[in-house]
Scaffold this motif. Structure first.
Motif, PDB file in Angstrom:
ATOM      1  N   UNK A  24       0.844  -1.198   0.000  1.00  0.00           N
ATOM      2  CA  UNK A  24       0.000   0.000   0.000  1.00  0.00           C
ATOM      3  C   UNK A  24       0.874   1.242   0.000  1.00  0.00           C
ATOM      4  N   UNK A  25       0.545   2.203  -0.879  1.00  0.00           N
ATOM      5  CA  UNK A  25       1.330   3.445  -0.912  1.00  0.00           C
ATOM      6  C   UNK A  25       0.828   4.421   0.157  1.00  0.00           C
ATOM      7  N   UNK A  26       1.431   5.605   0.165  1.00  0.00           N
ATOM      8  CA  UNK A  26       1.111   6.573   1.227  1.00  0.00           C
ATOM      9  C   UNK A  26      -0.352   7.002   1.234  1.00  0.00           C
ATOM     10  N   UNK A  27      -0.976   6.950   0.043  1.00  0.00           N
ATOM     11  CA  UNK A  27      -2.401   7.326  -0.060  1.00  0.00           C
ATOM     12  C   UNK A  27      -3.308   6.141   0.221  1.00  0.00           C
ATOM     13  N   UNK A  28      -2.716   5.003   0.544  1.00  0.00           N
ATOM     14  CA  UNK A  28      -3.521   3.804   0.807  1.00  0.00           C
ATOM     15  C   UNK A  28      -3.951   3.096  -0.471  1.00  0.00           C
ATOM     16  N   UNK A  29      -3.301   3.429  -1.609  1.00  0.00           N
ATOM     17  CA  UNK A  29      -3.639   2.782  -2.883  1.00  0.00           C
ATOM     18  C   UNK A  29      -2.774   1.529  -3.062  1.00  0.00           C
ATOM     19  N   UNK A  30      -3.374   0.531  -3.689  1.00  0.00           N
ATOM     20  CA  UNK A  30      -2.650  -0.722  -3.900  1.00  0.00           C
ATOM     21  C   UNK A  30      -1.632  -0.598  -5.027  1.00  0.00           C
ATOM     22  N   UNK A  31      -0.403  -1.046  -4.744  1.00  0.00           N
ATOM     23  CA  UNK A  31       0.654  -1.197  -5.743  1.00  0.00           C
ATOM     24  C   UNK A  31       0.905  -2.697  -5.891  1.00  0.00           C
ATOM     25  N   UNK A  32       0.981  -3.166  -7.129  1.00  0.00           N
ATOM     26  CA  UNK A  32       1.150  -4.604  -7.352  1.00  0.00           C
ATOM     27  C   UNK A  32       2.133  -4.797  -8.496  1.00  0.00           C
ATOM     28  N   UNK A  33       3.287  -5.389  -8.199  1.00  0.00           N
ATOM     29  CA  UNK A  33       4.353  -5.486  -9.205  1.00  0.00           C
ATOM     30  C   UNK A  33       4.942  -6.891  -9.239  1.00  0.00           C
ATOM     31  N   UNK A  34       5.358  -7.331 -10.441  1.00  0.00           N
ATOM     32  CA  UNK A  34       5.888  -8.690 -10.563  1.00  0.00           C
ATOM     33  C   UNK A  34       7.310  -8.835 -10.011  1.00  0.00           C
ATOM     34  N   UNK A  35       7.525  -9.926  -9.312  1.00  0.00           N
ATOM     35  CA  UNK A  35       8.846 -10.270  -8.771  1.00  0.00           C
ATOM     36  C   UNK A  35       9.058 -11.767  -8.941  1.00  0.00           C
ATOM     37  N   UNK A  36      10.299 -12.181  -9.184  1.00  0.00           N
ATOM     38  CA  UNK A  36      10.549 -13.622  -9.246  1.00  0.00           C
ATOM     39  C   UNK A  36      11.764 -14.047  -8.407  1.00  0.00           C
ATOM     40  N   UNK A  37      12.410 -13.087  -7.753  1.00  0.00           N
ATOM     41  CA  UNK A  37      13.431 -13.463  -6.776  1.00  0.00           C
ATOM     42  C   UNK A  37      12.687 -13.623  -5.454  1.00  0.00           C
ATOM     43  N   UNK A  38      12.093 -14.783  -5.327  1.00  0.00           N
ATOM     44  CA  UNK A  38      11.241 -15.060  -4.165  1.00  0.00           C
ATOM     45  C   UNK A  38      11.640 -16.423  -3.662  1.00  0.00           C
ATOM     46  N   UNK A  39      11.927 -16.517  -2.348  1.00  0.00           N
ATOM     47  CA  UNK A  39      12.475 -17.778  -1.841  1.00  0.00           C
ATOM     48  C   UNK A  39      12.037 -18.050  -0.408  1.00  0.00           C
ATOM     49  N   UNK A  40      11.849 -19.339  -0.083  1.00  0.00           N
ATOM     50  CA  UNK A  40      11.556 -19.697   1.296  1.00  0.00           C
ATOM     51  C   UNK A  40      12.807 -19.534   2.152  1.00  0.00           C
TER      52      UNK A  40
END
Ligand SMILES: Cc1cc2nc3c(=O)[nH]c(=O)nc-3n(C[C@H](O)[C@H](O)[C@H](O)COP(=O)(O)O)c2cc1C
Length: 177
Positions: A24-40
């Protein structure tokens, strides 16, 4: 075997899941972006890491400020729309909405999830790990997780490198001692 340039060595431990990181940004709006460096990172507590390539990225700025984020696993059926959310953007641009994706309330955090996602992990920021490298690791503790029943139902899209993606192949069971 052929020698792989060190700059491309990461490709040897690919593909990896493609996800949308929601914040959530400062205005409370949703930001949604792709990522693939994701690991357990840990089973107990359940910790996951996201490699963020720079502190200018909104996913870093927003998660640092709010202490929360949601990981939405990207499926083949909305893969292209999710990847299109990579485009350069400012807070409030809502690329996800322009791509016809939908926001839906989460269970345990204020950050909404993407309705199209068939697996979601709602996370509280645990810490940021700064390395000598060019990525900061956002560490999240998973507070709530939900998914369609089987991998076949999720049909996640894996990121190889650049514009190369794959879907998951057939299941193989191997005995372990
Ligand atoms: C499939 C895919 C995977 C990506 N993986 C990463 C990643 O793991 N880390 C990263 O820093 N950027 C990654 N990117 C690039 C970010 O999506 C891009 O920089 C985006 O604009 C960042 O958005 P943000 O500023 O809202 O965080 C990836 C892009 C795509 C299309």
């Amino acid at each position: 075997m052929i020698e792989i340039p060190l700059s491309k060595s990461v490709r040897l431990i690919s593909p990896r899941l493609t996800v949308l990181v929601n914040t959530l940004d400062e205005e409370g709006e949703l930001n949604s972006s792709p990522y693939s460096w994701i690991f357990p990172l840990s089973f107990n507590p359940p910790l996951i890491g996201v490699g963020i390539g720079g502190k200018h990225k909104l996913s870093y700025i927003n998660s640092k400020r709010t202490g929360e984020f949601v990981v939405c696993v990207v499926s083949v059926d909305f893969g292209q729309r999710a990847v299109n959310c990579e485009e350069s953007h400012k807070p409030g641009d809502k690329l996800w909405e322009k791509q016809g994706l939908h926001a839906e309330k989460s269970e345990k955090v204020n950050v909404p999830r993407i309705r199209e996602a068939k697996a979601v992990l709602e996370c509280k920021v645990n810490r940021f790990i700064e390395l000598e490298g060019d990525h900061v690791i956002l560490v999240g503790e998973v507070l709530h997780a939900e998914a369609e029943e089987g991998l076949d139902d999720i049909n996640p899209i894996l990121h190889d490198s650049g514009e190369k993606f794959r879907s998951i192949g057939k299941e193989i069971i191997l005995k372990r001692r």
